[in-house]
Design an enzyme around this catalytic site. Structure first.
Site, PDB file in Angstrom:
ATOM      1  CD1 TRP A  81      -2.000  -2.182   2.063  1.00 14.40           C
ATOM      2  CD2 TRP A  81      -2.850  -1.495   0.126  1.00 14.40           C
ATOM      3  NE1 TRP A  81      -2.951  -3.090   1.682  1.00 14.40           N
ATOM      4  CE2 TRP A  81      -3.481  -2.699   0.497  1.00 14.40           C
ATOM      5  CE3 TRP A  81      -3.216  -0.881  -1.078  1.00 14.40           C
ATOM      6  CZ2 TRP A  81      -4.471  -3.296  -0.290  1.00 14.40           C
ATOM      7  CZ3 TRP A  81      -4.211  -1.482  -1.853  1.00 14.40           C
ATOM      8  CH2 TRP A  81      -4.821  -2.660  -1.460  1.00 14.40           C
ATOM      9  CG  ASP A 108      -3.052   3.815   4.274  1.00 13.90           C
ATOM     10  OD1 ASP A 108      -4.091   3.635   4.954  1.00 13.90           O
ATOM     11  OD2 ASP A 108      -2.791   3.175   3.231  1.00 13.90           O
ATOM     12  CE  LYS A 132      -8.565  -3.277   4.320  1.00 12.99           C
ATOM     13  NZ  LYS A 132      -7.415  -2.509   3.922  1.00 12.99           N
TER      14      LYS A 132
HETATM   15  C1  LIG Z   1      -6.890  -2.087   2.447  1.00 17.28           C
HETATM   16  C2  LIG Z   1      -5.880  -1.024   2.453  1.00 17.28           C
HETATM   17  C3  LIG Z   1      -5.812  -0.046   1.453  1.00 17.28           C
HETATM   18  C4  LIG Z   1      -6.684  -0.063   0.230  1.00 17.28           C
HETATM   19  O1  LIG Z   1      -7.955   0.281   0.530  1.00 17.28           O
HETATM   20  P1  LIG Z   1      -9.110   0.330  -0.578  1.00 17.28           P
HETATM   21  O2  LIG Z   1     -10.225   0.887   0.226  1.00 17.28           O
HETATM   22  O3  LIG Z   1      -9.333  -1.064  -1.049  1.00 17.28           O
HETATM   23  O4  LIG Z   1      -8.663   1.232  -1.659  1.00 17.28           O
HETATM   24  C5  LIG Z   1      -4.877   0.957   1.576  1.00 17.28           C
HETATM   25  N1  LIG Z   1      -4.030   0.986   2.614  1.00 17.28           N
HETATM   26  C6  LIG Z   1      -4.060   0.046   3.584  1.00 17.28           C
HETATM   27  C7  LIG Z   1      -3.099   0.150   4.716  1.00 17.28           C
HETATM   28  C8  LIG Z   1      -4.991  -0.974   3.531  1.00 17.28           C
HETATM   29  O5  LIG Z   1      -5.016  -1.900   4.500  1.00 17.28           O
END
Ligand SMILES: *Cc1c(COP(=O)(O)O)cnc(C)c1O
Length: 362
Positions: free
Chosen positions: A102, A172, A196
């Site tokens: 990511w 993030d 999540k």
């Molecule tokens: C799942 C995830 C993403 C991607 O998220 P989407 O909503 O599928 O675009 C980005 N960063 C992290 C740390 C993630 O766990």
């Protein structure tokens, strides 16, 4: 009905109390004669839902008044473009630490818009650790520094934030939002896709310092400009209404059980149980250096691909689903987000013990 223990990295489990409340409200929300899904986002009932969700999130995370809270769409991945478009706006430079897929995707996207620099990476060891940095590693003229705080695929986490001096830190937090208390004032911006730890997929939460908004690049599409959304209370267009409503229920659930301190106590206890087992097992091994371990995503292997496959098959049949690791790491991964009860981890560990006894040296 029998519910499984779902160890999926996302979308993942929601608290049963929240699902029950949503079920109760399904046909009629309050005395509106309609479900939240059918409601106009311009109605006063819906305005109250989004306002309350924002207020509860501000309360739980202790978000200072000089930050906007935005409910957007496009997932965590759309932020990878929105961040450079909106924030690479002074010197057209940004520093990225690449700790996994990511973080790498965020970095690659930023390269399209300006001078993105990879300051550090842990790719040399399959992203099994968090690289150490000091203030001197960062460009003082960078518009921001970007990190991925919890690396969902590899199971690492920043337990200590990098010192970026005066340069705003952007994180993030898709897979660790609301997993423990976090000092929002240390960041220029935080963002997370909801699926999540917060809600069904469909809403992305952005928490951004107000002074950082309003200087997007001229090419920025209107929908990708934070100002469009901050000027309109996340209602420039139709927001992901139902997801925001479920997020609001999750915020209330967190408040009721005692806030993020209590959530952290529970998460630490669950993670300790699993890591202690892995550290003492003769068959299973964690893949991450102990000091950088995530309390949300726990990857592990047996060291034997056939045995991994057997474990995944048998655990799934026993009601522990989605334990297959990401294809980049192989093996297994147990995602133990807020909604996973202690009992789920306890039963998983008991299952792993039994599997070990039955399969060791056969
Ligand atoms: C799942 C995830 C993403 C991607 O998220 P989407 O909503 O599928 O675009 C980005 N960063 C992290 C740390 C993630 O766990």
């Amino acid at each position: 009905m029998s519910r499984v223990y779902n160890f999926s990295a996302g979308p993942s489990m929601l608290p049963e109390e929240v699902l029950k409340k949503a079920a109760d409200d399904m046909l009629e929300y309050g005395s509106t004669g309609q479900s939240v899904m059918e409601m106009s986002h311009r109605s006063k009932e819906y305005q109250a839902i989004i306002d309350e969700a924002e207020a509860d999130l501000r309360d739980i995370m202790n978000i200072p008044d000089d930050y906007y809270v935005l409910f957007l769409q496009g997932g965590g991945s759309t932020q990878f473009s929105m961040i450079p478009l909106n924030l690479m706006n002074k010197n057209n430079k940004a520093d990225y630490i690449v700790t996994g897929q990511w973080a790498g995707n965020a970095y690659k996207e930023a390269l399209k818009y300006g001078n993105a620099r990879k300051v550090a990476s842990s790719e040399d060891k399959t992203f099994s650790y968090i690289p150490k940095t000091t203030r001197e590693d960062f460009d003082k003229d960078a518009d921001y520094v970007h990190i991925c705080m919890n690396n969902t695929i590899y199971g690492t986490k920043y337990h200590e934030l990098p010192d970026t001096g005066e340069v705003p830190l952007i994180a993030d937090i898709s897979s660790c939002i609301l997993s423990e208390p976090l000092d929002v004032s240390k960041f220029g911006m935080l963002y997370a896709g909801a699926q999540k730890n917060v809600a069904p997929a469909g809403v992305t939460i952005v928490i951004i310092r107000k002074d950082l908004v309003g200087n997007a690049m001229d090419i920025t599409p209107n929908m990708l400009n934070y100002k469009t959304h901050s000027d309109n209370g996340s209602m420039f267009n139709t927001p992901p209404c139902y997801c925001i409503y479920v997020a609001g229920l999750v915020f209330k659930w967190i408040k009721e059980i005692g806030g993020l301190e209590e959530i952290k106590r529970r998460n630490d206890k669950k993670a300790k149980l699993l890591y202690d087992f892995l550290d003492n097992s003769k068959m299973f091994k964690g893949t991450v250096v102990p000091e950088d371990r995530s309390i949300m995503n726990v990857p592990f292997v047996t060291g034997d691909k056939e045995l991994d496959a057997k474990f995944i098959k048998e655990s799934s049949e026993a009601g522990f689903i989605n334990l297959k690791g990401h294809r980049a790491v192989g093996g297994m991964r147990a995602s133990i987000y807020n909604a996973m009860p202690y009992e789920g981890v306890e039963k998983l560990v008991a299952f792993m013990k039994k599997f070990e006894e039955e399969n060791l040296n056969v």
